[in-house]
Design a protein around this motif. Structure first.
Motif, PDB file in Angstrom:
ATOM      1  N   UNK A   1      11.464-113.872   6.519  1.00  0.00           N
ATOM      2  CA  UNK A   1      12.432-114.973   6.652  1.00  0.00           C
ATOM      3  C   UNK A   1      13.839-114.401   6.550  1.00  0.00           C
ATOM      4  N   UNK A   2      14.218-113.693   7.602  1.00  0.00           N
ATOM      5  CA  UNK A   2      15.528-113.054   7.697  1.00  0.00           C
ATOM      6  C   UNK A   2      16.011-113.221   9.128  1.00  0.00           C
ATOM      7  N   UNK A   3      17.271-113.576   9.290  1.00  0.00           N
ATOM      8  CA  UNK A   3      17.784-113.709  10.644  1.00  0.00           C
ATOM      9  C   UNK A   3      19.121-114.413  10.673  1.00  0.00           C
ATOM     10  N   UNK A   4      19.536-114.767  11.866  1.00  0.00           N
ATOM     11  CA  UNK A   4      20.843-115.390  12.064  1.00  0.00           C
ATOM     12  C   UNK A   4      20.772-116.890  11.790  1.00  0.00           C
ATOM     13  N   UNK A   5      21.777-117.392  11.066  1.00  0.00           N
ATOM     14  CA  UNK A   5      21.909-118.831  10.829  1.00  0.00           C
ATOM     15  C   UNK A   5      22.970-119.391  11.777  1.00  0.00           C
ATOM     16  N   UNK A   6      22.697-120.570  12.310  1.00  0.00           N
ATOM     17  CA  UNK A   6      23.584-121.151  13.311  1.00  0.00           C
ATOM     18  C   UNK A   6      25.021-121.302  12.817  1.00  0.00           C
ATOM     19  N   UNK A   7      25.189-121.563  11.541  1.00  0.00           N
ATOM     20  CA  UNK A   7      26.541-121.798  11.008  1.00  0.00           C
ATOM     21  C   UNK A   7      27.202-120.528  10.472  1.00  0.00           C
ATOM     22  N   UNK A   8      26.564-119.383  10.687  1.00  0.00           N
ATOM     23  CA  UNK A   8      27.104-118.114  10.183  1.00  0.00           C
ATOM     24  C   UNK A   8      28.033-117.510  11.232  1.00  0.00           C
ATOM     25  N   UNK A   9      29.284-117.275  10.878  1.00  0.00           N
ATOM     26  CA  UNK A   9      30.250-116.705  11.823  1.00  0.00           C
ATOM     27  C   UNK A   9      30.144-115.192  11.920  1.00  0.00           C
ATOM     28  N   UNK A  10      29.466-114.567  10.957  1.00  0.00           N
ATOM     29  CA  UNK A  10      29.268-113.118  11.003  1.00  0.00           C
ATOM     30  C   UNK A  10      28.024-112.821  11.838  1.00  0.00           C
ATOM     31  N   UNK A  11      28.249-112.376  13.055  1.00  0.00           N
ATOM     32  CA  UNK A  11      27.115-112.111  13.944  1.00  0.00           C
ATOM     33  C   UNK A  11      26.745-110.634  14.005  1.00  0.00           C
ATOM     34  N   UNK A  12      27.428-109.788  13.226  1.00  0.00           N
ATOM     35  CA  UNK A  12      27.217-108.339  13.302  1.00  0.00           C
ATOM     36  C   UNK A  12      26.479-107.794  12.089  1.00  0.00           C
ATOM     37  N   UNK A  13      25.603-108.596  11.519  1.00  0.00           N
ATOM     38  CA  UNK A  13      24.866-108.184  10.334  1.00  0.00           C
ATOM     39  C   UNK A  13      23.630-107.391  10.746  1.00  0.00           C
ATOM     40  N   UNK A  14      23.655-106.096  10.503  1.00  0.00           N
ATOM     41  CA  UNK A  14      22.531-105.247  10.898  1.00  0.00           C
ATOM     42  C   UNK A  14      21.253-105.564  10.130  1.00  0.00           C
ATOM     43  N   UNK A  15      21.381-106.155   8.957  1.00  0.00           N
ATOM     44  CA  UNK A  15      20.194-106.465   8.169  1.00  0.00           C
ATOM     45  C   UNK A  15      19.348-107.578   8.795  1.00  0.00           C
TER      46      UNK A  15
END
Length: 237
Positions: free
Chosen positions: A141-155
């Motif tokens: 359960x790891x990934x991009x959240x729609x409201x997250x402005x940081x799109x460059x998270x390598x994790x």
């Protein structure tokens, strides 16, 4: 650096995730690198999917190059429920080492159990449920959240190491996402990025060309053919 998920339950790097897969050995996997991406060997015009809201001609968008890997504006999403099937053909024979996924980080949209099939033609939901997969992985359960402005998270990029001996001579890889972390069939699955790493081994063999030839030339036959072509007006001795 992305998290690592693999059958060997490796616990190095950034605290890589190990999940309950078929192989429970504790041997660290062989690391991969960007140069082992098989992106150029994916037959993008023939990628197909089932229960996807995207048309087939958009499915290649999740196989982003390194310059576009952080772009979250393009993704694939399931249609009627959480399940989806993605068929990924290659232009030749490849060995597959790992799959890197970036999915939604929301439990209702993040895939959980994923079955992987090698060279499985005509995969649909009936035989995907009934057939034994080549391998199974669990996406954390790891990934991009729609409201997250940081799109460059390598994790948010999770690398799943596959058993290399099981994925030699691969010409097509099929992914069957069974469920999500909410286990809610009414929610939709979202995937932003897929990268397949491995090694290209050889191009696909072309269809055999059937050549008609004479084992020994027969002059009489050639004379008859020529006579027909000129309306039998030629005279032969």
């Amino acid at each position: 650096m992305s998290h690592n998920c693999e059958e060997e339950h490796h616990h190095g790097g950034h605290g890589g995730h190990g999940h309950g897969h078929d192989d429970h050995s504790h041997v660290a996997p062989i690391p991969t690198n960007e140069s082992q991406s098989l992106r150029q060997y994916i037959d993008t015009s023939k990628i197909t999917g089932l229960n996807l809201s995207n048309p087939n001609n958009e499915l290649h968008q999740v196989f982003k190059d390194q310059e576009q890997k952080y772009d979250v504006s393009k993704y694939i999403e399931s249609d009627a429920d959480a399940q989806l099937i993605l068929n990924i053909p290659f232009t030749g024979y490849v060995k597959i080492f790992s799959i890197i996924l970036r999915t939604s980080g929301d439990s209702s949209n993040c895939p959980k159990q994923i079955k992987i099939f090698k060279n499985k033609d005509n995969l649909d939901f009936d035989n995907a449920n009934d057939s034994k997969p080549t391998y199974k992985i669990e996406q954390p359960l790891i990934g991009h959240h729609d409201n997250d402005t940081n799109t460059s998270n390598n994790d948010e990029f999770i690398e799943h190491y596959l058993p290399r001996n099981s994925f030699q001579s691969t010409t097509q890889l099929s992914l069957f996402i069974e469920n999500n972390w909410d286990d809610d069939e009414d929610e939709l699955t979202k995937v932003y990025y897929i990268e397949i790493r491995g090694q290209f081994t050889s191009p696909l063999s072309k269809d055999p060309i059937i050549t008609l030839y004479e084992s020994a030339a027969n002059p009489a036959d050639h004379k008859n053919l020529l006579a027909n072509e000129v309306g039998n007006h030629a005279s032969f001795q």
